[in-house]
Design a protein around this motif. Structure first.
Motif, PDB file in Angstrom:
ATOM      1  N   ASP A   1      -6.788 -19.883  12.006  1.00 58.79           N
ATOM      2  CA  ASP A   1      -6.185 -21.014  12.711  1.00 58.79           C
ATOM      3  C   ASP A   1      -6.721 -21.107  14.138  1.00 58.79           C
ATOM      4  O   ASP A   1      -6.791 -20.110  14.858  1.00 58.79           O
TER       5      ASP A   1
ATOM      6  N   SER B   1      -6.436 -19.448   5.854  1.00 56.72           N
ATOM      7  CA  SER B   1      -5.743 -20.493   6.599  1.00 56.72           C
ATOM      8  C   SER B   1      -6.644 -20.986   7.728  1.00 56.72           C
ATOM      9  O   SER B   1      -7.068 -20.202   8.575  1.00 56.72           O
TER      10      SER B   1
ATOM     11  N   HIS C   1      -6.309 -24.022  10.317  1.00 58.56           N
ATOM     12  CA  HIS C   1      -5.587 -25.139  10.917  1.00 58.56           C
ATOM     13  C   HIS C   1      -6.148 -25.367  12.316  1.00 58.56           C
ATOM     14  O   HIS C   1      -6.243 -24.432  13.106  1.00 58.56           O
TER      15      HIS C   1
ATOM     16  N   SER D   1      -5.825 -23.403   2.957  1.00 66.82           N
ATOM     17  CA  SER D   1      -5.190 -24.506   3.657  1.00 66.82           C
ATOM     18  C   SER D   1      -6.084 -24.939   4.813  1.00 66.82           C
ATOM     19  O   SER D   1      -6.272 -24.203   5.769  1.00 66.82           O
TER      20      SER D   1
ATOM     21  N   HIS E   1      -6.344 -27.817   7.469  1.00 68.66           N
ATOM     22  CA  HIS E   1      -5.556 -28.891   8.059  1.00 68.66           C
ATOM     23  C   HIS E   1      -6.074 -29.152   9.468  1.00 68.66           C
ATOM     24  O   HIS E   1      -6.032 -28.279  10.316  1.00 68.66           O
TER      25      HIS E   1
ATOM     26  N   THR F   1      -5.291 -27.710   0.408  1.00 68.59           N
ATOM     27  CA  THR F   1      -4.934 -28.771   1.329  1.00 68.59           C
ATOM     28  C   THR F   1      -6.230 -29.037   2.066  1.00 68.59           C
ATOM     29  O   THR F   1      -6.827 -28.123   2.636  1.00 68.59           O
TER      30      THR F   1
END
Length: 195
Positions: free
Chosen positions: A78, A96, A98, A116, A118, A136
């Motif tokens: 992230d 992850s 993000h 994920s 994002h 995602t």
């Protein structure tokens, strides 16, 4: 680099590399499972084949880093900077990402499954032969993003940039858009699973 040398002589401990500068290092093949690289500078660092399983790379600067064939399963990336980084053949299952800048990064043959993504900037990125699975996938792309051979399934939509303007593309339109660029991706509706 004292912290790194100290860690290399110990057995069975995770590296605590928070806010450290690793520039100029070759960490290829190292096992950094569950290690902490939060806010670290890893720009240009070689991490070829490194094991970063469950590593925390939050807000790390990996600009131009070489993560070819790295294990990034369940890694926290992230707010990391992956600008022009090489992640070819990396395993990013359940990672992850993000708020990540992955512009001009290379993801050739990368397994990005159950991850994920994002708010990820993938403008100019190369996703040739990358494999997606139920990700995602809220990313930004443009006409320089390479999607040839991209396969799998995602939850969209994505933002397609043309100059300074952008538009959101999802569902069947996104499948067609990727298909026109040589990829074959199934776009899933929220709450569904691939067929």
């Amino acid at each position: 680099m004292g912290r790194l040398q100290e860690w290399l002589t110990e057995d069975g401990f995770s590296l605590f590399g928070v806010e450290l500068d690793f520039r100029g290092s070759d960490l290829s093949g190292g096992d950094f499972s569950s290690s902490w690289f939060t806010d670290s500078i890893l720009a240009g660092v070689r991490l070829v084949g490194a094991v970063l399983y469950r590593a925390d790379l939050q807000s790390a600067d990996l600009t131009g880093a070489d993560l070819t064939d790295a294990d990034l399963v369940r890694a926290n990336l992230d707010r990391a900077v992956l600008r022009s980084a090489r992640l070819d053949g990396a395993d990013m299952v359940n990672a992850s990402l993000h708020g990540v800048d992955a512009s001009r990064a290379s993801f050739r043959g990368t397994r990005i499954m159950g991850a994920s993504l994002h708010g990820v900037d993938m403008r100019g990125a190369d996703l040739t032969d990358a494999v997606l699975f139920q990700n995602t996938f809220k990313v930004s792309v443009d006409d320089t993003t390479v999607l040839r051979g991209l396969t799998g399934s995602v939850f969209g939509p994505i933002s397609v940039f043309s100059g300074e303007s952008s538009r959101e593309v999802g569902g069947a339109e996104l499948e067609t858009w990727i298909g026109e660029r040589g990829g074959k991706v199934q776009v899933l509706a929220p709450g569904s699973s691939p067929q």
